[in-house]
Design a protein around this motif. Structure first.
Motif, PDB file in Angstrom:
ATOM      1  N   GLY A  75      50.833  30.928  55.488  1.00  0.00           N
ATOM      2  CA  GLY A  75      51.343  32.229  55.044  1.00  0.00           C
ATOM      3  C   GLY A  75      52.102  32.181  53.732  1.00  0.00           C
ATOM      4  N   GLN A  76      52.423  30.984  53.253  1.00  0.00           N
ATOM      5  CA  GLN A  76      53.128  30.834  51.989  1.00  0.00           C
ATOM      6  C   GLN A  76      52.172  30.513  50.837  1.00  0.00           C
ATOM      7  OE1 GLN A  76      55.721  27.706  53.629  1.00  0.00           O
ATOM      8  NE2 GLN A  76      57.470  29.059  53.248  1.00  0.00           N
ATOM      9  N   ILE A  77      50.889  30.441  51.133  1.00  0.00           N
ATOM     10  CA  ILE A  77      49.889  30.070  50.129  1.00  0.00           C
ATOM     11  C   ILE A  77      49.000  31.271  49.809  1.00  0.00           C
ATOM     12  CG2 ILE A  77      47.964  28.538  49.595  1.00  0.00           C
ATOM     13  CD1 ILE A  77      49.109  26.578  51.646  1.00  0.00           C
ATOM     14  N   THR A  78      48.924  31.619  48.529  1.00  0.00           N
ATOM     15  CA  THR A  78      48.036  32.701  48.087  1.00  0.00           C
ATOM     16  C   THR A  78      46.746  32.083  47.557  1.00  0.00           C
ATOM     17  OG1 THR A  78      49.887  34.146  47.512  1.00  0.00           O
ATOM     18  CG2 THR A  78      47.761  34.640  46.510  1.00  0.00           C
ATOM     19  N   VAL A  79      45.618  32.506  48.150  1.00  0.00           N
ATOM     20  CA  VAL A  79      44.317  31.922  47.808  1.00  0.00           C
ATOM     21  C   VAL A  79      43.424  32.972  47.140  1.00  0.00           C
ATOM     22  CG1 VAL A  79      42.294  30.697  48.682  1.00  0.00           C
ATOM     23  CG2 VAL A  79      44.510  30.432  49.826  1.00  0.00           C
ATOM     24  N   ASN A  80      42.896  32.613  45.971  1.00  0.00           N
ATOM     25  CA  ASN A  80      41.869  33.429  45.318  1.00  0.00           C
ATOM     26  C   ASN A  80      40.519  32.884  45.759  1.00  0.00           C
ATOM     27  OD1 ASN A  80      43.884  34.809  43.746  1.00  0.00           O
ATOM     28  ND2 ASN A  80      43.926  33.033  42.381  1.00  0.00           N
ATOM     29  N   VAL A  81      39.687  33.714  46.348  1.00  0.00           N
ATOM     30  CA  VAL A  81      38.382  33.268  46.842  1.00  0.00           C
ATOM     31  C   VAL A  81      37.308  33.729  45.864  1.00  0.00           C
ATOM     32  CG1 VAL A  81      36.771  33.272  48.771  1.00  0.00           C
ATOM     33  CG2 VAL A  81      39.233  33.471  49.194  1.00  0.00           C
ATOM     34  N   LEU A  82      36.620  32.762  45.258  1.00  0.00           N
ATOM     35  CA  LEU A  82      35.649  33.050  44.206  1.00  0.00           C
ATOM     36  C   LEU A  82      34.286  32.467  44.561  1.00  0.00           C
ATOM     37  CD1 LEU A  82      38.007  32.111  41.229  1.00  0.00           C
ATOM     38  CD2 LEU A  82      37.686  34.362  42.272  1.00  0.00           C
ATOM     39  N   ASN A  83      33.254  33.256  44.370  1.00  0.00           N
ATOM     40  CA  ASN A  83      31.892  32.863  44.729  1.00  0.00           C
ATOM     41  C   ASN A  83      31.156  32.346  43.497  1.00  0.00           C
ATOM     42  OD1 ASN A  83      29.378  32.550  45.831  1.00  0.00           O
ATOM     43  ND2 ASN A  83      29.034  34.727  46.258  1.00  0.00           N
ATOM     44  N   ALA A  84      30.752  31.075  43.530  1.00  0.00           N
ATOM     45  CA  ALA A  84      30.019  30.483  42.408  1.00  0.00           C
ATOM     46  C   ALA A  84      28.533  30.335  42.725  1.00  0.00           C
ATOM     47  CB  ALA A  84      30.616  29.130  42.059  1.00  0.00           C
ATOM     48  N   THR A  85      28.078  31.011  43.792  1.00  0.00           N
ATOM     49  CA  THR A  85      26.662  30.922  44.183  1.00  0.00           C
ATOM     50  C   THR A  85      25.952  32.237  43.869  1.00  0.00           C
ATOM     51  OG1 THR A  85      26.812  31.811  46.439  1.00  0.00           O
ATOM     52  CG2 THR A  85      27.459  29.514  46.111  1.00  0.00           C
ATOM     53  N   ALA A  86      24.637  32.224  44.102  1.00  0.00           N
ATOM     54  CA  ALA A  86      23.836  33.439  43.889  1.00  0.00           C
ATOM     55  C   ALA A  86      23.812  34.319  45.136  1.00  0.00           C
ATOM     56  CB  ALA A  86      22.407  33.053  43.489  1.00  0.00           C
ATOM     57  N   ARG A  87      24.412  33.865  46.212  1.00  0.00           N
ATOM     58  CA  ARG A  87      24.437  34.626  47.463  1.00  0.00           C
ATOM     59  C   ARG A  87      25.579  35.630  47.441  1.00  0.00           C
ATOM     60  NH1 ARG A  87      24.951  30.006  51.735  1.00  0.00           N
ATOM     61  NH2 ARG A  87      25.925  28.960  49.954  1.00  0.00           N
ATOM     62  N   PHE A 102      46.389  32.738  55.938  1.00  0.00           N
ATOM     63  CA  PHE A 102      46.580  32.587  54.491  1.00  0.00           C
ATOM     64  C   PHE A 102      46.718  33.957  53.818  1.00  0.00           C
ATOM     65  CE2 PHE A 102      44.660  28.616  55.744  1.00  0.00           C
ATOM     66  CZ  PHE A 102      45.244  27.673  54.909  1.00  0.00           C
ATOM     67  N   ARG A 103      47.450  33.957  52.717  1.00  0.00           N
ATOM     68  CA  ARG A 103      47.557  35.161  51.908  1.00  0.00           C
ATOM     69  C   ARG A 103      46.384  35.181  50.924  1.00  0.00           C
ATOM     70  NH1 ARG A 103      53.491  35.236  49.445  1.00  0.00           N
ATOM     71  NH2 ARG A 103      52.689  37.243  48.652  1.00  0.00           N
ATOM     72  N   ILE A 104      45.792  36.320  50.749  1.00  0.00           N
ATOM     73  CA  ILE A 104      44.605  36.430  49.901  1.00  0.00           C
ATOM     74  C   ILE A 104      44.967  37.139  48.594  1.00  0.00           C
ATOM     75  CG2 ILE A 104      42.242  37.266  49.711  1.00  0.00           C
ATOM     76  CD1 ILE A 104      42.706  35.047  51.794  1.00  0.00           C
ATOM     77  N   GLY A 105      44.515  36.531  47.496  1.00  0.00           N
ATOM     78  CA  GLY A 105      44.726  37.125  46.174  1.00  0.00           C
ATOM     79  C   GLY A 105      43.452  37.799  45.695  1.00  0.00           C
ATOM     80  N   ASP A 106      42.886  37.304  44.591  1.00  0.00           N
ATOM     81  CA  ASP A 106      41.652  37.885  44.046  1.00  0.00           C
ATOM     82  C   ASP A 106      40.444  37.436  44.848  1.00  0.00           C
ATOM     83  OD1 ASP A 106      43.144  39.060  42.043  1.00  0.00           O
ATOM     84  OD2 ASP A 106      42.866  37.380  40.651  1.00  0.00           O
ATOM     85  N   VAL A 107      39.495  38.360  45.000  1.00  0.00           N
ATOM     86  CA  VAL A 107      38.233  38.059  45.686  1.00  0.00           C
ATOM     87  C   VAL A 107      37.101  38.549  44.790  1.00  0.00           C
ATOM     88  CG1 VAL A 107      36.822  38.465  47.734  1.00  0.00           C
ATOM     89  CG2 VAL A 107      39.315  38.318  47.947  1.00  0.00           C
TER      90      VAL A 107
END
Length: 206
Positions: free
Chosen positions: A84-96, A112-117
């Motif tokens: 809960g203290q970690i902000t994660v940006n989830v980024l897709n580097a695939t064609a899916r 987890f805390r979510i940032g940019d998606v």
């Protein structure tokens, strides 16, 4: 007087009282007991005024007990942040399509805390061959990134010069799913609560 006490000439009988050996033995025993008691009292007084001797005599055992009682996880493990203290940006580097959102939703469920998606930048887009890359500042190398790494086994860990504490999970071509929650929870528990270890090889054996 007659009989054996009759006085004959100039010799007189010696009339002595019978010796009382019982009293003599009692006196000897009493004297020994008194001396022993006095000696014991003296030793007690010496111990009171020189209490350090006992402490030094019991030193090894005391050290062992203290070390066992104070054994604890390393300071680096104790400093690890919670999800809960970690902000994660989830980024897709695939064609899916849709991988970033579904992965972010699952990470959120796991605390987890979510940032940019969204999609990965041109630096990584279509260029991540493995399951993914965990990217963050150098300060996160032994803190946030290992915690996030429990959720995606075999992910590559990298650092950059960014400012701030946010980290990125960049999804690669070989990605299928996050690590199963049960396995991820077990890995996280092992990471944040390692077994205490012995610190000195020269310590006395217990």
């Amino acid at each position: 007087m007659g009989g054996k006490y009759r006085i004959k000439g100039d010799k007189y009988p010696r009339m002595r009282r019978p010796r009382r050996r019982g009293r003599l033995a009692f006196g000897v025993v009493a004297s020994v007991a008194a001396l022993s008691l006095a000696g014991w009292g003296t030793l007690q007084l010496i111990d009171v005024f020189t209490g350090g001797d006992k402490a030094s005599a019991a030193g090894p055992e005391t050290d062992c007990a203290t070390k066992k009682a104070t054994a604890s996880p390393s300071s680096s493990a104790a400093a690890l942040p919670k999800p809960g203290q970690i902000t994660v940006n989830v980024l897709n580097a695939t064609a899916r399509g849709g991988l970033a959102k579904t992965t972010a939703d699952e990470l959120k469920k796991r605390g987890f805390r979510i940032g940019d998606v969204g999609n990965a930048t041109a630096t990584y887009d279509k260029k991540v061959k493995g399951v993914g890359i965990l990217l963050g500042p150098s300060s996160a190398l032994k803190t946030s990134l290992p915690v996030l790494g429990t959720q995606l086994a075999s992910a590559e860990t990298r650092t950059d010069t960014r400012k701030g504490a946010e980290v990125d999970l960049i999804i690669g071509t070989a990605f299928k799913n996050l690590t199963a929650k049960a396995a991820a929870d077990k890995a996280l528990a092992a990471l944040t609560s390692p077994q205490p270890t012995a610190t000195a090889s020269t310590k006395p054996s217990c």
